[in-house]
Design an enzyme around this catalytic site. Structure first.
Site, PDB file in Angstrom:
ATOM      1  N   ILE A   1       1.172  -1.285   0.043  1.00 28.27           N
ATOM      2  CA  ILE A   1       0.162   0.085  -0.172  1.00 28.27           C
ATOM      3  C   ILE A   1       1.093   1.639  -0.046  1.00 28.27           C
ATOM      4  O   ILE A   1       1.794   1.721   0.439  1.00 28.27           O
ATOM      5  CB  ILE A   1      -0.942  -0.627   1.104  1.00 28.27           C
ATOM      6  CG1 ILE A   1      -0.347   0.295   2.517  1.00 28.27           C
ATOM      7  CG2 ILE A   1      -1.687  -1.062   1.226  1.00 28.27           C
ATOM      8  CD1 ILE A   1      -1.592   0.579   3.062  1.00 28.27           C
ATOM      9  N   CYS A   2       0.814   2.323  -0.253  1.00 31.14           N
ATOM     10  CA  CYS A   2       1.195   3.510  -0.601  1.00 31.14           C
ATOM     11  C   CYS A   2       1.534   4.200   0.524  1.00 31.14           C
ATOM     12  O   CYS A   2       0.069   4.607   0.932  1.00 31.14           O
ATOM     13  CB  CYS A   2       0.235   4.276  -2.504  1.00 31.14           C
ATOM     14  SG  CYS A   2       1.087   6.004  -2.145  1.00 31.14           S
TER      15      CYS A   2
END
Length: 128
Positions: free
Chosen positions: A77-78
Site C-alpha cells: 500500500i502506498c
C-alpha cells in the site's frame, strides 16, 4: 504471464476492490503468476485492520489477507496515501507517537517504487 494489479477503490462503496480480487483469483486459477497488488489512493482502505463489515457481508480486507497467506502475493500500500487516510503500521505509529497501528497483517507500507518495479518486471499491470 506475470501480472500486477493496482487497486484505487476502497474495500466498500465501489466495485473496484472486489472486482480486483475476483480478477486476482481468476489469474491464479488459470495458472498465471500474480506478483503483487498495489493499493493506491482510496484503495489503501483495503488494508484497514479496523474494518468490520456486517456478518452477512463479504469481508474483503480479510480476503486480501488470505490471498497473501495462501498464494504469497505481495500486498503493497502506498505509504503517503495510507498516512493521509490514517492507515499506519507499528513503525509509523511509533515515529508519529500515535497510540496504535491499524495495518492489517499481510499488507506492507511501500513507496511508489514498488509499483514502478512491478511495472518493469511484470508482463501486465491492470488497474481497478
Amino acid at each position: 504471464m506475470r501480472y500486477a494489479i493496482m487497486v484505487t477503490g476502497p474495500a466498500y462503496g465501489t466495485q473496484q476492490a472486489s472486482s480486483a480480487l475476483q480478477f486476482a483469483h481468476a489469474l491464479l486459477n488459470e495458472g498465471h503468476e500474480l506478483a503483487s497488488v498495489f493499493f493506491y489512493r482510496e484503495g489503501v482502505y483495503n488494508a484497514n485492520l479496523l474494518t468490520s463489515p456486517a456478518s452477512d457481508e463479504y469481508d474483503l480486507v480479510r480476503a486480501w489477507q488470505k490471498l497473501n497467506t495462501q498464494h504469497g502475493v505481495a500486498l503493497n500500500i502506498c505509504v503517503a496515501a495510507a498516512l493521509r487516510r490514517g492507515i499506519i503500521d507499528e513503525t509509523e505509529a511509533g515515529r508519529l507517537e500515535l497510540p496504535s497501528a491499524n495495518l492489517q497483517p499481510g499488507f506492507t507500507l511501500s513507496g511508489l517504487g514498488a509499483l514502478a518495479e512491478a511495472s518493469l518486471t511484470c508482463d501486465r499491470v491492470v488497474q481497478f
